[in-house]
Design a protein around this motif. Structure first.
Motif, short mmCIF file in Angstrom:
data_model
loop_
_atom_site.label_atom_id
_atom_site.label_comp_id
_atom_site.label_asym_id
_atom_site.label_seq_id
_atom_site.Cartn_x
_atom_site.Cartn_y
_atom_site.Cartn_z
N PHE A 21 -23.43 -21.31 62.28
CA PHE A 21 -24.61 -20.50 62.52
C PHE A 21 -24.19 -19.04 62.58
O PHE A 21 -23.30 -18.67 63.36
N ILE A 22 -24.83 -18.21 61.77
CA ILE A 22 -24.58 -16.77 61.75
C ILE A 22 -25.85 -16.07 62.20
O ILE A 22 -26.94 -16.35 61.67
N SER A 23 -25.73 -15.17 63.15
CA SER A 23 -26.91 -14.51 63.70
C SER A 23 -27.62 -13.66 62.66
O SER A 23 -28.79 -13.85 62.36
N ASP A 24 -26.90 -12.68 62.07
CA ASP A 24 -27.54 -11.67 61.23
C ASP A 24 -27.40 -11.98 59.75
O ASP A 24 -26.28 -12.03 59.22
N ASP A 25 -28.52 -12.14 59.08
CA ASP A 25 -28.52 -12.26 57.62
C ASP A 25 -28.80 -10.87 57.04
O ASP A 25 -29.96 -10.46 56.97
N VAL A 26 -27.75 -10.17 56.67
CA VAL A 26 -27.91 -8.80 56.15
C VAL A 26 -27.60 -8.82 54.65
O VAL A 26 -26.43 -8.82 54.25
#
Length: 395
Positions: free
Chosen positions: A36-41
């Motif tokens: 799980f990765i918080s920020d999808d940039v």
């Protein structure tokens, strides 16, 4: 074994690079791994393509929402923009919790690895037999207020193990949280030495019009363009003094960040426009490191600075600030490379002059660098990580 890894981003950064090394190095035969990765940039997820195919990747916060937050962050000096920034920050947190609940519904894990402690406020949402947090830098360097440090300590009680990445950090964390002493485990970051050396010979990412820069005599520094943590002003002043004392080398700074304009203004202020090159960001920094004369580092604080170890692996002598934590441990208190007090640009300049002007000392440090780099081979670290990922083993 069902394992969940969590991290804030997949941007270009030391912790992200180490996360990828761990995911690649683990034996997957007995593991089912979610990430799980918080920020999808969008456009900034540099390590997304390197996530192993058998690891299931999910993002928690949409790129549209993050772009709005970043927009108002840049205009935060304006009161209205500051209010909008605070609004979108809260909205990000709500979206993160909502997405977590959605992904974790009716799901449990054997182990959760909170790789940047970004789950600590929401760790109760994860059903897991064992919970592990990774500490990458001294807690009191990014939490200044005593009440925040205390609250974090209470949250960390919920983890079974806390991994710190150097002995100095372990000692500092024990002093800060004596009640967590038995949960602390020191594991060095893993480095794929063979891959680093292979990549150091690969110039394919470098633009053709920049390849001649590799043939110059230069000092290299690598890091995010953030003066609060990286202290580039000290680096520039130390380099300027060394130039005044007759060195021919230029200074290359590899990295990108919001404070590029500030650093460019200092370069102009010090009249170094023809001597300092801001290279920008590269997925593969190793050709730039390998062809440098010296690696210079000026941080105010670190965890276990990845770039110093990478420089040693490439056989490049290191000059570093003796900041908490990591540089002194990596450089064996100055036996390998040079250490100077944080902000002491005069000592930094002296160390540059010593290494450049004295070939015998330079070659001796270079040999020690290569030998020290071998101590961080990935196999040792991955073996230790495999042990800690066993349910029931609480070291």
């Amino acid at each position: 074994m069902r394992i969940l890894f969590y991290n804030g981003s997949l941007r270009m950064g030391g912790a992200e690079k180490i996360l990828i090394q761990i995911l690649k190095g683990l034996d997957k035969a007995d593991k089912n791994i979610d990430l799980f990765i918080s920020d999808d940039v969008k456009g900034e997820n540099f390590f997304e393509s390197e996530v192993p195919k058998d690891v299931k990747l999910k993002y928690l916060i949409s790129s549209d929402l993050i772009e709005k937050t970043i927009y108002f962050k840049r205009k935060k000096k304006n009161l209205i923009s500051k209010l909008f920034y605070n609004y979108y920050m809260k909205k990000e947190q709500k979206e993160k919790v909502r997405k977590l609940k959605e992904l974790l519904k009716d799901k449990s894990y054997d182990i959760v690895v909170d790789f940047d402690m970004g789950l600590s406020k929401n760790i109760d949402l994860v059903k897991a037999d064992k919970k592990i947090a990774w500490i990458h830098s001294p807690i009191d360097s990014w939490y200044r207020k005593a009440d925040k440090i205390k609250r974090l300590g209470e949250r960390l009680k919920k983890y079974d193990n806390l991994v710190v990445i150097c002995d100095d950090m372990k000692e500092k964390t024990e002093k800060l949280y004596p009640f967590l002493k038995d949960k602390l485990v020191r594991i060095y970051n893993p480095f794929d030495i063979e891959k680093i050396l292979e990549l150091s010979e690969d110039n394919s990412e470098i633009e053709i019009n920049k390849r001649d820069l590799l043939k110059e005599r230069y000092i290299i520094s690598v890091g995010r363009l953030d003066n609060y943590s990286k202290d580039y002003y000290t680096l520039l002043k130390g380099f300027k003094l060394a130039k005044n004392l007759g060195i021919e080398e230029k200074l290359y700074i590899l990295g990108e960040g919001e404070e590029r304009p500030l650093i460019e203004s200092w370069i102009k202020e010090l009249n170094l426009q023809d001597e300092v090159v801001l290279l920008g960001r590269y997925r593969n920094p190793y050709p730039w490191i390998k062809n440098a004369k010296i690696f210079a580092h000026s941080s105010r604080f670190e965890g276990l600075p990845t770039v110093l170890i990478e420089a040693l692996i490439c056989g490049i002598p290191v000059i570093s600030s003796d900041c908490p934590t990591g540089p002194s441990e990596i450089l064996k208190k100055g036996e390998v490379g040079c250490l100077y007090n944080v902000g002491d640009y005069k000592k930094l300049s002296e160390d540059i002059i010593t290494l450049i002007k004295n070939e015998e000392i330079y070659l001796e440090v270079k040999e020690k660098s290569l030998k020290r780099g071998l101590d961080f081979d990935k196999k040792n670290s991955i073996d230790e990580i495999e042990v800690i990922l066993k349910v029931g083993e609480k070291r």
